[in-house]
Design a protein around this motif. Structure first.
Motif, PDB file in Angstrom:
ATOM      1  N   ALA A   1      42.485  42.856  33.827  1.00  0.00           N
ATOM      2  CA  ALA A   1      42.900  42.472  32.475  1.00  0.00           C
ATOM      3  C   ALA A   1      42.586  41.002  32.187  1.00  0.00           C
ATOM      4  O   ALA A   1      42.759  40.542  31.066  1.00  0.00           O
ATOM      5  N   GLY A   2      42.143  40.267  33.201  1.00  0.00           N
ATOM      6  CA  GLY A   2      41.786  38.862  32.994  1.00  0.00           C
ATOM      7  C   GLY A   2      42.985  37.945  32.820  1.00  0.00           C
ATOM      8  O   GLY A   2      42.880  36.888  32.205  1.00  0.00           O
ATOM      9  N   GLY A   3      44.135  38.329  33.356  1.00  0.00           N
ATOM     10  CA  GLY A   3      45.295  37.438  33.276  1.00  0.00           C
ATOM     11  C   GLY A   3      46.589  38.194  33.506  1.00  0.00           C
ATOM     12  O   GLY A   3      46.604  39.422  33.535  1.00  0.00           O
TER      13      GLY A   3
ATOM     14  N   MET B   1      48.574  31.930  36.349  1.00  0.00           N
ATOM     15  CA  MET B   1      48.871  31.918  37.784  1.00  0.00           C
ATOM     16  C   MET B   1      48.027  32.897  38.594  1.00  0.00           C
ATOM     17  O   MET B   1      47.740  32.663  39.762  1.00  0.00           O
ATOM     18  N   SER B   2      47.606  34.030  37.969  1.00  0.00           N
ATOM     19  CA  SER B   2      46.971  35.065  38.784  1.00  0.00           C
ATOM     20  C   SER B   2      45.585  34.651  39.279  1.00  0.00           C
ATOM     21  O   SER B   2      45.113  35.171  40.285  1.00  0.00           O
ATOM     22  N   SER B   3      44.927  33.703  38.600  1.00  0.00           N
ATOM     23  CA  SER B   3      43.600  33.282  39.073  1.00  0.00           C
ATOM     24  C   SER B   3      43.683  32.659  40.463  1.00  0.00           C
ATOM     25  O   SER B   3      42.695  32.622  41.193  1.00  0.00           O
ATOM     26  N   ASN B   4      44.886  32.205  40.842  1.00  0.00           N
ATOM     27  CA  ASN B   4      45.053  31.674  42.206  1.00  0.00           C
ATOM     28  C   ASN B   4      44.788  32.728  43.280  1.00  0.00           C
ATOM     29  O   ASN B   4      44.372  32.403  44.383  1.00  0.00           O
ATOM     30  N   LEU B   5      45.057  33.999  42.926  1.00  0.00           N
ATOM     31  CA  LEU B   5      44.834  35.065  43.906  1.00  0.00           C
ATOM     32  C   LEU B   5      43.349  35.178  44.220  1.00  0.00           C
ATOM     33  O   LEU B   5      42.957  35.403  45.363  1.00  0.00           O
ATOM     34  N   ARG B   6      42.526  34.976  43.181  1.00  0.00           N
ATOM     35  CA  ARG B   6      41.071  34.998  43.391  1.00  0.00           C
ATOM     36  C   ARG B   6      40.655  33.821  44.270  1.00  0.00           C
ATOM     37  O   ARG B   6      39.865  33.974  45.203  1.00  0.00           O
TER      38      ARG B   6
END
Lengths: 185, 137
Positions: free
Chosen positions: A143-145, A33-38
């Protein structure tokens, strides 16, 4: 069917998360889910400042749609699938939190002291919300995730880097709750 | 069609996060105090089944719904980025009581201040993008 309206036990929620992981893999995608922030940064024009945000956001459109679904799911869960949203906590947790000034412990879903709309009027609270977000955003990308990318996807794929990251999540979380909370609250 | 599938998966995820209380700040606090099995049960059972899912896909070479090979990209080898990044993430996770999935679920559930957390998380991601070549990986 009444159990649907009760809080879901772990042995329903855990398998549901594994099902979501399976469904995403079966449509050729990954659970993270965190890649959405990018992607959201890129949508806001961050690609003009640094290469990290220069990528075709459309390749991540699918994940933004998952996010949209997660928002709708929150609305449905809170408004149509819950009789009460108060979280039943360990009584010890409740008395701990009350000593920190969280009077809403045991009677609410989120502490009203931080997440009621009126809590936006407190400068200290605003700073804490921003800082919490900053650390989550910075740390997840470094941390890449996050919990989904490392603790679920990465560990399920037996990745050592994900184990290191999850150990880090816990060092950070334990430090915050046991050492920093007594100073903050 | 595919858009609808992603949307439905997201809705399922959002409902699960809300109804399991994994999106509750209180549950995260309780987890880090080791005062409830709930969150450990959720993550642990998801993980055990997740291992089963991924190992089965690999062993039986299960193809996606569209007949394509399912590819797993191994995470890049490193120690410092995972540990330091992980610790910073953990500090934020415990303070905000939400990780990047539940944050969005809470928007739908109607808790407006979570938008401040999301804005902070976007700024944090942006700052990482700026300083990424200057910090150890």
């Amino acid at each position: 069917m009444n159990f649907i309206y009760e809080p879901w036990p772990w042995y329903i929620a855990g398998p549901m998360i594994a099902l979501i992981l399976l469904l995403l893999l079966m449509v050729g995608k990954n659970f993270g889910m965190s890649s959405n922030l990018r992607t959201l940064c890129t949508l806001c024009g961050a690609g003009k400042t640094t290469d990290f945000f220069k990528f075709d956001w459309k390749s991540q459109k699918w994940n933004l749609i998952v996010v949209l679904g997660a928002i709708i799911g929150g609305y449905v869960g809170a408004n149509f699938l819950s009789n009460t949203t108060a979280v039943v906590l360990n009584p010890e947790t409740i008395s701990d939190l009350k000593t920190f000034g969280f009077e809403s412990a045991g009677t609410a879903y989120l502490p009203t002291e931080m997440f009621a709309t009126t809590a936006l009027g407190s400068l200290k609270n605003l700073v804490l919300l921003v800082l919490g977000g900053l650390f989550v955003g910075f740390g997840a990308r470094y941390a890449g995730g996050c919990t989904s990318g490392h603790a679920i996807s990465g560990l399920s794929n037996l990745q050592l880097p994900s184990l290191i990251a999850v150990i880090g999540f816990f060092i950070g979380g334990l430090t915050m709750i046991h050492l920093i909370f007594p100073i903050l609250f | 069609m595919r858009t609808l599938i992603y949307l439905l998966i997201g809705i399922l995820f959002g409902i699960t996060m809300f109804k399991s209380e994994a999106a509750s700040w209180f549950r995260i606090y309780e987890m880090f105090k080791f005062e409830s099995f709930h969150m450990y049960g959720i993550i642990g059972s998801a993980l055990l089944l997740g291992i089963l899912v991924i190992q089965s896909i690999k062993r039986f070479e299960i193809k996606s719904f569209y007949g394509e090979k399912i590819v797993f990209t191994p995470k890049a080898k490193s120690f410092s980025r995972y540990l330091i990044g992980g610790i910073i993430f953990g500090l934020g996770w415990a303070l905000a009581g939400a990780c990047p999935g539940p944050m969005f679920t809470l928007v739908g559930a109607g808790y407006l201040p979570i938008l401040v957390v999301i804005a902070g998380a976007m700024v944090g991601t942006f700052v990482y993008g700026i300083v990424k070549d200057k910090i150890p990986h």
